[in-house]
Design a protein around this motif. Structure first.
Motif, PDB file in Angstrom:
ATOM      1  N   ASP A   7       4.303 -16.757  -9.172  1.00  0.00           N
ATOM      2  CA  ASP A   7       4.028 -16.691  -7.738  1.00  0.00           C
ATOM      3  C   ASP A   7       2.680 -16.033  -7.531  1.00  0.00           C
ATOM      4  OD1 ASP A   7       6.038 -16.883  -5.065  1.00  0.00           O
ATOM      5  OD2 ASP A   7       4.291 -15.586  -4.806  1.00  0.00           O
ATOM      6  N   GLN A   8       2.036 -16.344  -6.412  1.00  0.00           N
ATOM      7  CA  GLN A   8       0.732 -15.738  -6.110  1.00  0.00           C
ATOM      8  C   GLN A   8       0.842 -14.327  -5.574  1.00  0.00           C
ATOM      9  OE1 GLN A   8      -0.730 -19.263  -3.698  1.00  0.00           O
ATOM     10  NE2 GLN A   8      -2.595 -18.847  -4.858  1.00  0.00           N
ATOM     11  N   ASN A   9       2.032 -13.932  -5.146  1.00  0.00           N
ATOM     12  CA  ASN A   9       2.235 -12.613  -4.562  1.00  0.00           C
ATOM     13  C   ASN A   9       2.535 -11.603  -5.663  1.00  0.00           C
ATOM     14  OD1 ASN A   9       3.316 -10.307  -3.258  1.00  0.00           O
ATOM     15  ND2 ASN A   9       3.932 -11.541  -1.493  1.00  0.00           N
ATOM     16  N   ALA A  10       1.557 -10.761  -5.975  1.00  0.00           N
ATOM     17  CA  ALA A  10       1.702  -9.796  -7.069  1.00  0.00           C
ATOM     18  C   ALA A  10       2.797  -8.772  -6.783  1.00  0.00           C
ATOM     19  CB  ALA A  10       0.369  -9.085  -7.317  1.00  0.00           C
ATOM     20  N   ASP A  11       2.893  -8.334  -5.532  1.00  0.00           N
ATOM     21  CA  ASP A  11       3.910  -7.346  -5.182  1.00  0.00           C
ATOM     22  C   ASP A  11       5.316  -7.911  -5.369  1.00  0.00           C
ATOM     23  OD1 ASP A  11       1.950  -5.520  -4.515  1.00  0.00           O
ATOM     24  OD2 ASP A  11       1.942  -6.060  -2.387  1.00  0.00           O
ATOM     25  N   LEU A  12       5.493  -9.174  -4.987  1.00  0.00           N
ATOM     26  CA  LEU A  12       6.797  -9.818  -5.128  1.00  0.00           C
ATOM     27  C   LEU A  12       7.163  -9.988  -6.599  1.00  0.00           C
ATOM     28  CD1 LEU A  12       9.078 -11.004  -3.428  1.00  0.00           C
ATOM     29  CD2 LEU A  12       7.898 -13.201  -3.455  1.00  0.00           C
ATOM     30  N   ILE A  13       6.192 -10.387  -7.396  1.00  0.00           N
ATOM     31  CA  ILE A  13       6.440 -10.541  -8.838  1.00  0.00           C
ATOM     32  C   ILE A  13       6.813  -9.200  -9.463  1.00  0.00           C
ATOM     33  CG2 ILE A  13       5.269 -10.946 -11.034  1.00  0.00           C
ATOM     34  CD1 ILE A  13       6.168 -13.494  -9.776  1.00  0.00           C
ATOM     35  N   LYS A  14       6.122  -8.142  -9.080  1.00  0.00           N
ATOM     36  CA  LYS A  14       6.431  -6.810  -9.640  1.00  0.00           C
ATOM     37  C   LYS A  14       7.839  -6.375  -9.242  1.00  0.00           C
ATOM     38  CE  LYS A  14       4.778  -2.051  -9.981  1.00  0.00           C
ATOM     39  NZ  LYS A  14       6.152  -1.526  -9.917  1.00  0.00           N
ATOM     40  N   LYS A  15       8.186  -6.589  -7.983  1.00  0.00           N
ATOM     41  CA  LYS A  15       9.500  -6.183  -7.497  1.00  0.00           C
ATOM     42  C   LYS A  15      10.615  -6.917  -8.247  1.00  0.00           C
ATOM     43  CE  LYS A  15      12.252  -5.983  -3.211  1.00  0.00           C
ATOM     44  NZ  LYS A  15      13.370  -6.840  -3.666  1.00  0.00           N
ATOM     45  N   ILE A  16      10.458  -8.226  -8.390  1.00  0.00           N
ATOM     46  CA  ILE A  16      11.489  -9.010  -9.071  1.00  0.00           C
ATOM     47  C   ILE A  16      11.515  -8.673 -10.557  1.00  0.00           C
ATOM     48  CG2 ILE A  16      12.186 -11.358  -9.705  1.00  0.00           C
ATOM     49  CD1 ILE A  16      11.073 -12.257  -6.982  1.00  0.00           C
ATOM     50  N   GLY A  17      10.336  -8.455 -11.154  1.00  0.00           N
ATOM     51  CA  GLY A  17      10.278  -8.073 -12.566  1.00  0.00           C
ATOM     52  C   GLY A  17      10.978  -6.765 -12.849  1.00  0.00           C
ATOM     53  N   ASP A  18      10.919  -5.848 -11.872  1.00  0.00           N
ATOM     54  CA  ASP A  18      11.610  -4.563 -12.031  1.00  0.00           C
ATOM     55  C   ASP A  18      13.125  -4.714 -11.914  1.00  0.00           C
ATOM     56  OD1 ASP A  18       9.191  -3.307 -12.348  1.00  0.00           O
ATOM     57  OD2 ASP A  18       9.039  -2.638 -10.263  1.00  0.00           O
ATOM     58  N   GLU A  19      13.564  -5.716 -11.137  1.00  0.00           N
ATOM     59  CA  GLU A  19      14.992  -5.885 -10.880  1.00  0.00           C
ATOM     60  C   GLU A  19      15.683  -6.783 -11.899  1.00  0.00           C
ATOM     61  OE1 GLU A  19      15.235  -7.466  -6.962  1.00  0.00           O
ATOM     62  OE2 GLU A  19      14.636  -5.606  -5.952  1.00  0.00           O
ATOM     63  N   LEU A  20      14.948  -7.774 -12.416  1.00  0.00           N
ATOM     64  CA  LEU A  20      15.577  -8.786 -13.265  1.00  0.00           C
ATOM     65  C   LEU A  20      14.948  -8.816 -14.649  1.00  0.00           C
ATOM     66  CD1 LEU A  20      15.595 -11.786 -10.728  1.00  0.00           C
ATOM     67  CD2 LEU A  20      17.379 -10.068 -11.067  1.00  0.00           C
ATOM     68  N   ASP A  21      15.704  -9.354 -15.585  1.00  0.00           N
ATOM     69  CA  ASP A  21      15.206  -9.532 -16.946  1.00  0.00           C
ATOM     70  C   ASP A  21      14.491 -10.878 -17.037  1.00  0.00           C
ATOM     71  OD1 ASP A  21      14.703  -9.334 -19.624  1.00  0.00           O
ATOM     72  OD2 ASP A  21      16.727  -9.908 -20.260  1.00  0.00           O
ATOM     73  N   VAL A  22      13.359 -10.950 -16.349  1.00  0.00           N
ATOM     74  CA  VAL A  22      12.550 -12.164 -16.361  1.00  0.00           C
ATOM     75  C   VAL A  22      11.094 -11.785 -16.604  1.00  0.00           C
ATOM     76  CG1 VAL A  22      14.095 -13.330 -14.739  1.00  0.00           C
ATOM     77  CG2 VAL A  22      12.062 -12.161 -13.874  1.00  0.00           C
ATOM     78  N   ARG A  23      10.326 -12.756 -17.037  1.00  0.00           N
ATOM     79  CA  ARG A  23       8.891 -12.568 -17.209  1.00  0.00           C
ATOM     80  C   ARG A  23       8.202 -13.007 -15.937  1.00  0.00           C
ATOM     81  NH1 ARG A  23       5.133 -16.519 -20.597  1.00  0.00           N
ATOM     82  NH2 ARG A  23       3.137 -15.399 -20.507  1.00  0.00           N
ATOM     83  N   GLY A  24       7.409 -12.142 -15.341  1.00  0.00           N
ATOM     84  CA  GLY A  24       6.707 -12.468 -14.112  1.00  0.00           C
ATOM     85  C   GLY A  24       5.239 -12.750 -14.353  1.00  0.00           C
ATOM     86  N   MET A  25       4.721 -13.762 -13.667  1.00  0.00           N
ATOM     87  CA  MET A  25       3.310 -14.099 -13.768  1.00  0.00           C
ATOM     88  C   MET A  25       2.724 -14.301 -12.387  1.00  0.00           C
ATOM     89  SD  MET A  25       2.458 -16.682 -16.874  1.00  0.00           S
ATOM     90  CE  MET A  25       0.801 -16.673 -16.192  1.00  0.00           C
ATOM     91  N   VAL A  26       1.545 -13.740 -12.164  1.00  0.00           N
ATOM     92  CA  VAL A  26       0.846 -13.924 -10.893  1.00  0.00           C
ATOM     93  C   VAL A  26      -0.158 -15.065 -11.062  1.00  0.00           C
ATOM     94  CG1 VAL A  26      -0.625 -12.879  -9.141  1.00  0.00           C
ATOM     95  CG2 VAL A  26       1.103 -11.491 -10.314  1.00  0.00           C
ATOM     96  N   GLY A  27      -0.049 -16.080 -10.203  1.00  0.00           N
ATOM     97  CA  GLY A  27      -0.984 -17.188 -10.295  1.00  0.00           C
ATOM     98  C   GLY A  27      -0.550 -18.353  -9.443  1.00  0.00           C
ATOM     99  N   HIS A  28      -1.405 -19.358  -9.366  1.00  0.00           N
ATOM    100  CA  HIS A  28      -1.138 -20.565  -8.575  1.00  0.00           C
ATOM    101  C   HIS A  28      -0.243 -21.481  -9.403  1.00  0.00           C
ATOM    102  CE1 HIS A  28      -1.755 -24.162  -6.156  1.00  0.00           C
ATOM    103  NE2 HIS A  28      -2.300 -23.389  -5.223  1.00  0.00           N
TER     104      HIS A  28
END
Length: 458
Positions: A30-51
């Motif tokens: 997702d392009q939203n860095a804050d959203l990726i960080k929040k979900i990454g903290d909550e879930l066991d997933v790999r988050g990436m910021v980008g288009h």
């Protein structure tokens, strides 16, 4: 399974939650860095910021090794391009894309999504899915959820119990004794925020949300047992003439010929447009919070009011106003899940969560094997799946009392030669039977693995 999910909104994050807790490798873009960080903290997933549709971003997300890409950003075009890039550059086997604009979904353009053009394996249209989900509820008055399986011959129905229910405080085993020819099985009880698969010694209590599987021909007899004798709607008022409202109106006109339908739409141009697309429904231009408009729509004599605007608060208030004027049932679209558990206490009968409906449809295409039927209940607390028993299945040839199913699962119904068989202890599953199974969240993976080995889905 390696899955890339493009879009970390409500749908994307919930799919990520479902898949990650089942042990899949999930990358969320997702392009939203804050959203990726929040979900990454909550879930066991790999988050990436980008288009999500950029080749370098998908490459960094692991597209070369991915088994599936699920594009559910807010942009149809980004979802479509992401699927194209995943196919053309990385040969991702399965592409799922959410497409909202109905202009992309007209039947005359169906060839657009072929493998030679824009290769999308599964197209999810939330508006269409939600409209069909509401239509199902209209067909079973008193139910807050209803899903069909086995070519429509089996229904899994959710009902809310109150003190008037004649079978509360009764052990479930007595239901079979009292109604031996009634083809139903109680498969799940949602109580105090927890879903359980009941045993024959369990009882149902007022306030429970109960799910039962039934032969479609026995639903009419079963509903009064659960305290619901509501009549099928003959007069319906839809609040909101957006895509969902228009789709629902067309379904009602096509499938429910005896229903008198009125639609309240605040935008004059939109009201005029949908009036042109409908054959016999009446479209009123005005605010649903205006008592005069509600009177003009004759909500006091409506069996059901369906509130489908984009504003949760407007949906809640218009539903309550309609109920106050005499409408029997209110079905209310709620996008913010915070409201969900609150508004049933206010007198609203059915809450429709478009996010949950979309997630269920996507999951149907994710499960291993060729799944024909799947529905997720209570935000993924349980799933119902449908499959075909093959000769190699451990289910075949044994009395069910001797079959060891994973804990937290129950067989709700069997379709054999076009006839519904409600499972009992001495029931023997035969080759090619269709089996409808209810499974709790923590057992879905076990059931899926069992099915992929010995109970192969359609």
């Amino acid at each position: 399974m390696r899955v890339i999910i493009c879009g970390a909104g409500q749908v994307g994050s919930n799919i990520a939650r479902q898949l990650s807790r089942e042990g899949n490798e999930v990358t969320l873009v997702d392009q939203n860095a804050d959203l990726i960080k929040k979900i990454g903290d909550e879930l066991d997933v790999r988050g990436m910021v980008g288009h999500a549709s950029h080749p370098d971003v998908l490459e960094a997300a692991g597209a070369q090794e991915a088994d599936m890409i699920i594009a559910v950003t807010y942009s149809d075009e980004v979802n479509m391009v992401a699927a194209q890039v995943a196919h053309s550059l990385f040969d991702v086997p399965k592409k799922v894309a959410r497409i909202r604009s109905q202009q992309y979904l007209l039947p005359i353009w169906a060839d657009l999504y072929s493998r030679d053009h824009l290769p999308i394996d599964v197209i999810i249209s939330p508006e269409v899915e939600v409209a069909h989900a509401i239509a199902r509820r209209l067909k079973v008055p008193g139910a807050f959820d209803m899903v069909s399986f086995a070519e429509g011959k089996v229904q899994v129905i959710g009902v809310r119990l109150d003190e008037s229910c004649p079978i509360v405080n009764t052990p479930l085993r007595q239901l079979t004794e009292l109604f031996p020819d009634l083809n139903i099985v109680v498969v799940g009880i949602y109580r105090n925020g927890k879903m359980i698969v009941p045993t024959s010694n369990d009882q149902m209590f007022p306030g429970d949300e109960v799910y039962f599987a039934a032969d479609v021909g026995h639903v009419g007899r079963a509903m009064p047992l659960f305290g619901h004798e509501e009549q099928e709607a003959r007069s319906v008022v839809i609040v909101g003439g957006g895509n969902i409202g228009l789709h629902l109106a067309k379904i009602i006109e096509n499938d429910m010929k005896n229903v008198s339908l009125k639609i309240i739409e605040r935008d004059r141009k939109r009201a005029e447009k949908i009036q042109e697309e409908l054959e016999k429904s009446i479209v009123l231009n005005g605010e649903a919070l205006d008592p005069d408009i509600l009177n003009e729509a004759n909500v006091s004599r409506a069996e059901t009011v369906v509130a489908l605007t984009n504003d949760d608060e407007a949906n809640i208030l218009s539903s309550l106003l309609a109920k106050g004027q005499g409408a029997e049932t209110a079905i209310t679209l709620i996008n913010n899940p915070i409201f969900g558990n609150l508004i049933t206490d206010l007198g609203i009968d059915v809450v429709v969560d478009p996010r949950a409906t979309t997630v269920s449809e996507i999951l149907r295409h994710i499960r291993r094997g060729r799944i024909r039927g799947l529905h997720s209940f209570q935000d993924g607390a349980a799933e119902v799946v449908e499959g075909e028993a093959l000769e190699t299945s451990k289910l075949v040839g044994k009395e069910l009392r001797n079959v060891k199913l994973p804990k937290g699962t129950i067989i709700g119904a069997i379709l054999r030669d076009e006839e519904v068989v409600i499972p009992r202890g001495d029931t023997v599953i035969k080759t090619h039977d269709r089996v409808v199974i209810f499974a709790l969240r923590n057992t879905v993976r076990k059931v899926e693995e069992m099915f992929s080995v010995s109970l192969e889905f359609f």
